[in-house]
Design an enzyme around this catalytic site. Structure first.
Site, PDB file in Angstrom:
ATOM      1  N   GLY A   1      18.719 -32.092  15.683  1.00  0.00           N
ATOM      2  CA  GLY A   1      19.177 -31.290  14.556  1.00  0.00           C
ATOM      3  C   GLY A   1      18.497 -29.933  14.516  1.00  0.00           C
ATOM      4  O   GLY A   1      18.184 -29.408  13.440  1.00  0.00           O
ATOM      5  N   ALA A   2      18.300 -29.340  15.700  1.00  0.00           N
ATOM      6  CA  ALA A   2      17.434 -28.158  15.804  1.00  0.00           C
ATOM      7  C   ALA A   2      18.158 -26.833  15.679  1.00  0.00           C
ATOM      8  O   ALA A   2      17.536 -25.786  15.847  1.00  0.00           O
ATOM      9  CB  ALA A   2      16.677 -28.196  17.133  1.00  0.00           C
ATOM     10  N   SER A   3      19.445 -26.848  15.386  1.00  0.00           N
ATOM     11  CA  SER A   3      20.171 -25.577  15.364  1.00  0.00           C
ATOM     12  C   SER A   3      19.992 -24.807  14.070  1.00  0.00           C
ATOM     13  O   SER A   3      20.257 -23.602  14.018  1.00  0.00           O
ATOM     14  CB  SER A   3      21.663 -25.812  15.630  1.00  0.00           C
TER      15      SER A   3
ATOM     16  N   GLY B   1      24.773 -32.161  21.986  1.00  0.00           N
ATOM     17  CA  GLY B   1      25.266 -33.526  21.938  1.00  0.00           C
ATOM     18  C   GLY B   1      25.241 -34.099  20.539  1.00  0.00           C
ATOM     19  O   GLY B   1      24.693 -33.505  19.611  1.00  0.00           O
TER      20      GLY B   1
ATOM     21  N   VAL C   1      23.988 -36.931  18.085  1.00  0.00           N
ATOM     22  CA  VAL C   1      22.811 -37.800  18.018  1.00  0.00           C
ATOM     23  C   VAL C   1      23.188 -39.275  17.920  1.00  0.00           C
ATOM     24  O   VAL C   1      22.374 -40.144  18.265  1.00  0.00           O
ATOM     25  CB  VAL C   1      21.917 -37.369  16.840  1.00  0.00           C
TER      26      VAL C   1
ATOM     27  N   SER D   1      14.409 -38.228   2.934  1.00  0.00           N
ATOM     28  CA  SER D   1      14.760 -37.408   1.777  1.00  0.00           C
ATOM     29  C   SER D   1      14.220 -38.080   0.531  1.00  0.00           C
ATOM     30  O   SER D   1      14.123 -39.313   0.462  1.00  0.00           O
ATOM     31  CB  SER D   1      16.279 -37.260   1.651  1.00  0.00           C
TER      32      SER D   1
ATOM     33  N   TYR E   1      24.528 -41.187   1.216  1.00  0.00           N
ATOM     34  CA  TYR E   1      23.388 -40.412   1.722  1.00  0.00           C
ATOM     35  C   TYR E   1      22.071 -41.061   1.299  1.00  0.00           C
ATOM     36  O   TYR E   1      21.168 -41.245   2.125  1.00  0.00           O
ATOM     37  CB  TYR E   1      23.471 -38.987   1.192  1.00  0.00           C
TER      38      TYR E   1
ATOM     39  N   LYS F   1      19.172 -42.614   3.867  1.00  0.00           N
ATOM     40  CA  LYS F   1      17.802 -42.107   3.925  1.00  0.00           C
ATOM     41  C   LYS F   1      16.791 -43.182   3.528  1.00  0.00           C
ATOM     42  O   LYS F   1      15.664 -43.206   4.037  1.00  0.00           O
ATOM     43  CB  LYS F   1      17.660 -40.868   3.044  1.00  0.00           C
TER      44      LYS F   1
END
Length: 229
Positions: free
Chosen positions: A15-17, A54, A56, A134, A150, A154
């Site tokens: 999730g590095a973008s 890609g 995940v 979260s 969500y 989490k």
């Protein structure tokens, strides 16, 4: 803290973008880590690190992520599971596909990456995994309506770190998570309807980097709340 405390260590950040993932990848790299930045986008623009694209939740993509990282940078020393999604809907409007996709990204992705990272960490008797959960997954704080799937996903991430930490502590591997409140990211802005955020992505990244560092060598199986009520 040494300005190059991660020098020579290989870190994978999913999730590095953008958002917390991007801030964490940049912070690790600035402190000496060799970083593989994984995201759905083909490139992680502007980051001087190994960029791999890609999904995940796809086992083949995770295998490719680790194989390419190992080939070009070395074995993973630090894994940051930051890839995540939110799709606000009240429960009666959540389809089975919606529910499964939420858990595929937020939970299955964390499981797949952690499972792939662990054999080499265990063999070397060293490693750190930090998952981004979260405050929405923590029992107690009031939840937002429409965030049931969500919150449940989490909460599963937090349960995962607590159990996994017990399994791998004998091998010198630490597993922790952070549970931020509202963070100034596009995901928060889209999901909250533009409500103000309480903190920046860099502030959360700082906590993640602490947990990944030797400064936190006595911290294991903990979910750190980055949250002000």
């Amino acid at each position: 803290m040494s300005p190059q405390e991660f020098e020579g260590r290989v870190a994978i950040v999913t999730g590095a973008s953008s958002g917390i993932g991007r801030a964490t990848a940049e912070m690790l790299a600035s402190r000496g880590a060799l970083v593989a930045a994984f995201a759905r986008t083909a490139t992680v623009a502007g980051l001087e690190m190994l960029a791999i694209d890609g999904d995940v939740s796809d086992p083949d993509a995770i295998e490719r992520l680790f194989a390419e990282t190992e080939s070009r940078l070395g074995d993973c020393d630090i894994l940051i599971n930051c890839a995540g999604m939110i799709d606000p809907k009240i429960l009666t409007e959540v389809t089975l596909e919606d529910w499964d996709r939420m858990f595929a990204v937020n939970v299955r992705g964390t499981f797949l990456a952690s499972r792939r990272a662990l054999p080499s960490m265990i063999a070397r008797r060293a490693g750190a995994i930090v998952n981004v959960a979260s405050i929405s997954g923590v029992p107690g704080p009031e939840k937002f309506p429409g965030w049931v799937s969500y919150c449940a996903s989490k909460a599963a991430v937090i349960g995962l770190i607590e159990a996994l930490a017990v399994e791998v502590k004998q091998f010198g591997v630490r597993v922790n998570s952070v549970s931020p409140g509202s963070v100034d990211t596009k995901m928060w802005a889209d999901a909250s309807g533009g409500a103000p955020a309480a903190m920046t992505a860099d502030e959360v990244a700082e906590v993640i980097c602490f947990l990944a560092s030797d400064r936190a060598r006595a911290v294991n199986g903990q979910d750190v709340h980055v949250y002000s009520s």
